[in-house]
Write an enzyme that holds these catalytic residues in place. Structure first.
Site, PDB file in Angstrom:
ATOM      1  N   ARG A 184     -12.364  14.412   3.154  1.00 30.89           N
ATOM      2  CA  ARG A 184     -11.248  13.560   3.049  1.00 30.89           C
ATOM      3  C   ARG A 184     -10.213  14.214   3.759  1.00 30.89           C
ATOM      4  NH1 ARG A 184      -8.476   8.578   0.757  1.00 30.89           N
ATOM      5  NH2 ARG A 184      -6.331   9.416   0.446  1.00 30.89           N
TER       6      ARG A 184
ATOM      7  N   CYS B 128      -6.068  -2.028   1.097  1.00 27.38           N
ATOM      8  CA  CYS B 128      -6.769  -0.978   0.621  1.00 27.38           C
ATOM      9  C   CYS B 128      -6.099  -0.107  -0.230  1.00 27.38           C
ATOM     10  CB  CYS B 128      -7.292  -0.272   1.593  1.00 27.38           C
ATOM     11  SG  CYS B 128      -6.113   0.771   2.490  1.00 27.38           S
TER      12      CYS B 128
ATOM     13  N   HIS C  39     -12.677   4.526   7.639  1.00 30.52           N
ATOM     14  CA  HIS C  39     -12.604   4.742   6.252  1.00 30.52           C
ATOM     15  C   HIS C  39     -13.716   3.894   5.865  1.00 30.52           C
ATOM     16  CE1 HIS C  39     -10.959   5.515   2.482  1.00 30.52           C
ATOM     17  NE2 HIS C  39      -9.954   5.113   2.380  1.00 30.52           N
TER      18      HIS C  39
ATOM     19  N   GLN D 252     -14.159   2.322   1.955  1.00 31.31           N
ATOM     20  CA  GLN D 252     -13.174   1.529   1.726  1.00 31.31           C
ATOM     21  C   GLN D 252     -13.763  -0.135   2.133  1.00 31.31           C
ATOM     22  OE1 GLN D 252      -9.829   1.831   0.075  1.00 31.31           O
ATOM     23  NE2 GLN D 252     -10.386  -0.401   0.099  1.00 31.31           N
TER      24      GLN D 252
ATOM     25  N   ARG E 249     -14.430   0.379  -5.447  1.00 40.29           N
ATOM     26  CA  ARG E 249     -14.689   1.636  -5.079  1.00 40.29           C
ATOM     27  C   ARG E 249     -15.741   2.484  -5.635  1.00 40.29           C
ATOM     28  NH1 ARG E 249     -11.008   4.085  -1.489  1.00 40.29           N
ATOM     29  NH2 ARG E 249     -12.638   5.273  -1.125  1.00 40.29           N
TER      30      ARG E 249
ATOM     31  N   ASP F 260      -2.316  -3.268   5.584  1.00 45.54           N
ATOM     32  CA  ASP F 260      -2.416  -1.828   5.388  1.00 45.54           C
ATOM     33  C   ASP F 260      -1.079  -1.405   5.625  1.00 45.54           C
ATOM     34  OD1 ASP F 260      -3.177   0.554   4.088  1.00 45.54           O
ATOM     35  OD2 ASP F 260      -4.190   0.910   5.743  1.00 45.54           O
TER      36      ASP F 260
HETATM   37  N1   CP Z   1      -7.593   3.338  -0.418  1.00 47.49           N
HETATM   38  C1   CP Z   1      -7.527   4.779  -0.757  1.00 47.49           C
HETATM   39  O1   CP Z   1      -8.264   5.336   0.184  1.00 47.49           O
HETATM   40  O2   CP Z   1      -6.919   5.310  -1.721  1.00 47.49           O
HETATM   41  P1   CP Z   1      -6.554   6.727  -1.995  1.00 47.49           P
HETATM   42  O3   CP Z   1      -5.462   7.203  -0.844  1.00 47.49           O
HETATM   43  O4   CP Z   1      -5.425   6.479  -3.328  1.00 47.49           O
HETATM   44  O5   CP Z   1      -7.791   7.653  -2.189  1.00 47.49           O
END
Ligand code: CP
Length: 313
Positions: free
Chosen positions: A116, A272, A143, A146, A300, A233
């Site tokens: 991440r 998201c 991503h 997502q 998710r 977003d």
């Molecule tokens: N949408 C998403 O990736 O959420 P987080 O940043 O909370 O992981």
């Protein structure tokens, strides 16, 4: 290809999950059908111990609620184990190479890596250096999980994927990039409304245009006309500096009730998350009856379980 006519084999051709653009339409459908099985099991309290004896390393470089918790809970529900490794607490933060890190983790018996907040090039380097599957939990331009969860959510809510129209309004960021490619690969029409200078990369648009109709405009009304889904977003992504000029330019791209009224009568709203109410979306939209953001967030969990099951052997 119509997902409802597809016969899943519960297998994918990939060893890693780095970008939606690496996946074939069949691979996307396999992931969606597998997530559907896991969601059904979850709802009746049934779990599958497919990760028993496996440990997944989660190497995270920034804050996360959904990605972290949905992976940690998903791995537990599949009877696996995980190591949460904040990037800053590993030697990566002090310059140790990706190769040394990746090879070592494999030698300790780690079965997969979830990364991440690494760059695309770093995610690719991890995948090239190690034998174990690498899953991109967000990078600078992608991503994937997502968007796979979002496609699963759209399939649940609309009953199909092909011949729907999705309108993405706002900043052409990593979520937008993966969304455009993912939606075009399942034959959805895609429109993006962004101010000049904030559209998704031309390379992404060109690639998506090979699969379906993709329109870029700076006009919100044009983008949302006849849309089945309106998606937005945050204006400033997590690792980006606050930018007042960017926020000012994007202010006209806020999703309001008026914007939603220009879409189809049964159009749904997606985000998201995390969301900034009053900035990219008004509270009466994201908290209103057309919003499916909590379904997206829940999914998710099911999609992560699908990805782990199909990748980790
Ligand atoms: N949408 C998403 O990736 O959420 P987080 O940043 O909370 O992981």
């Amino acid at each position: 290809m119509d997902i409802n006519k597809y016969s899943p084999k519960f297998k994918i051709k990939q060893n890693d999950l780095l970008r939606v653009s690496d996946l074939s339409t069949e691979d996307i459908f396999e992931l969606l059908y597998t997530a559907k099985v896991f969601k059904k099991k979850f709802k009746v309290g049934e779990n599958s111990p497919v990760l028993r004896g496996k440990t997944i390393a989660l190497i995270f470089g920034n804050a996360s609620t959904r990605t972290r918790v949905s992976f940690e809970m998903g791995i537990r529900q599949l009877s696996g184990d995980y190591l949460f490794l904040p990037k800053n607490e590993t030697q990566l933060a002090r310059g140790e190479s990706i190769r040394d890190t990746a090879v070592m983790l494999g030698r300790y018996g780690i079965s997969a890596l979830v990364l991440r907040a690494f760059t695309d090039a770093q995610v690719r380097e991890f995948a090239d250096c190690c034998e174990i599957p690498v899953i991109n939990g967000i990078s600078d331009s992608a991503h994937p999980l997502q968007i796979l969860s979002d496609l699963f959510t759209i399939w649940e809510v609309k009953g199909r994927l092909d011949n729907l129209k999705i309108a993405y309004i706002g900043d052409g960021n990593n979520v937008a990039n993966s969304l455009i490619i993912g939606c075009s690969k399942v034959n959805m029409d895609v429109t993006i409304a962004s101010p000049h200078g904030y559209s998704p990369a031309k390379e992404i648009i060109d690639r998506a245009s090979q699969f379906s109709n993709v329109l870029i405009t700076d006009n919100v009304a044009e983008a949302v006309k006849d849309a089945d889904i309106v998606y937005t977003d945050v204006f400033i992504s997590m690792n980006d500096e606050d930018d007042e000029l960017k926020k000012k330019k994007l202010a006209r791209y806020r999703v309001t009730k008026e914007v939603m009224s220009l879409a189809k009568e049964d159009a749904v709203f997606m985000h998201c998350m995390p969301a900034h109410r009053g900035e990219e979306v008004m509270a009466d939209v994201i908290d209103g009856p057309r919003s499916i953001v909590y379904d997206q967030a829940e999914n998710r969990l099911h999609m992560n379980k699908a990805a782990l099951t199909l990748l980790v052997h």
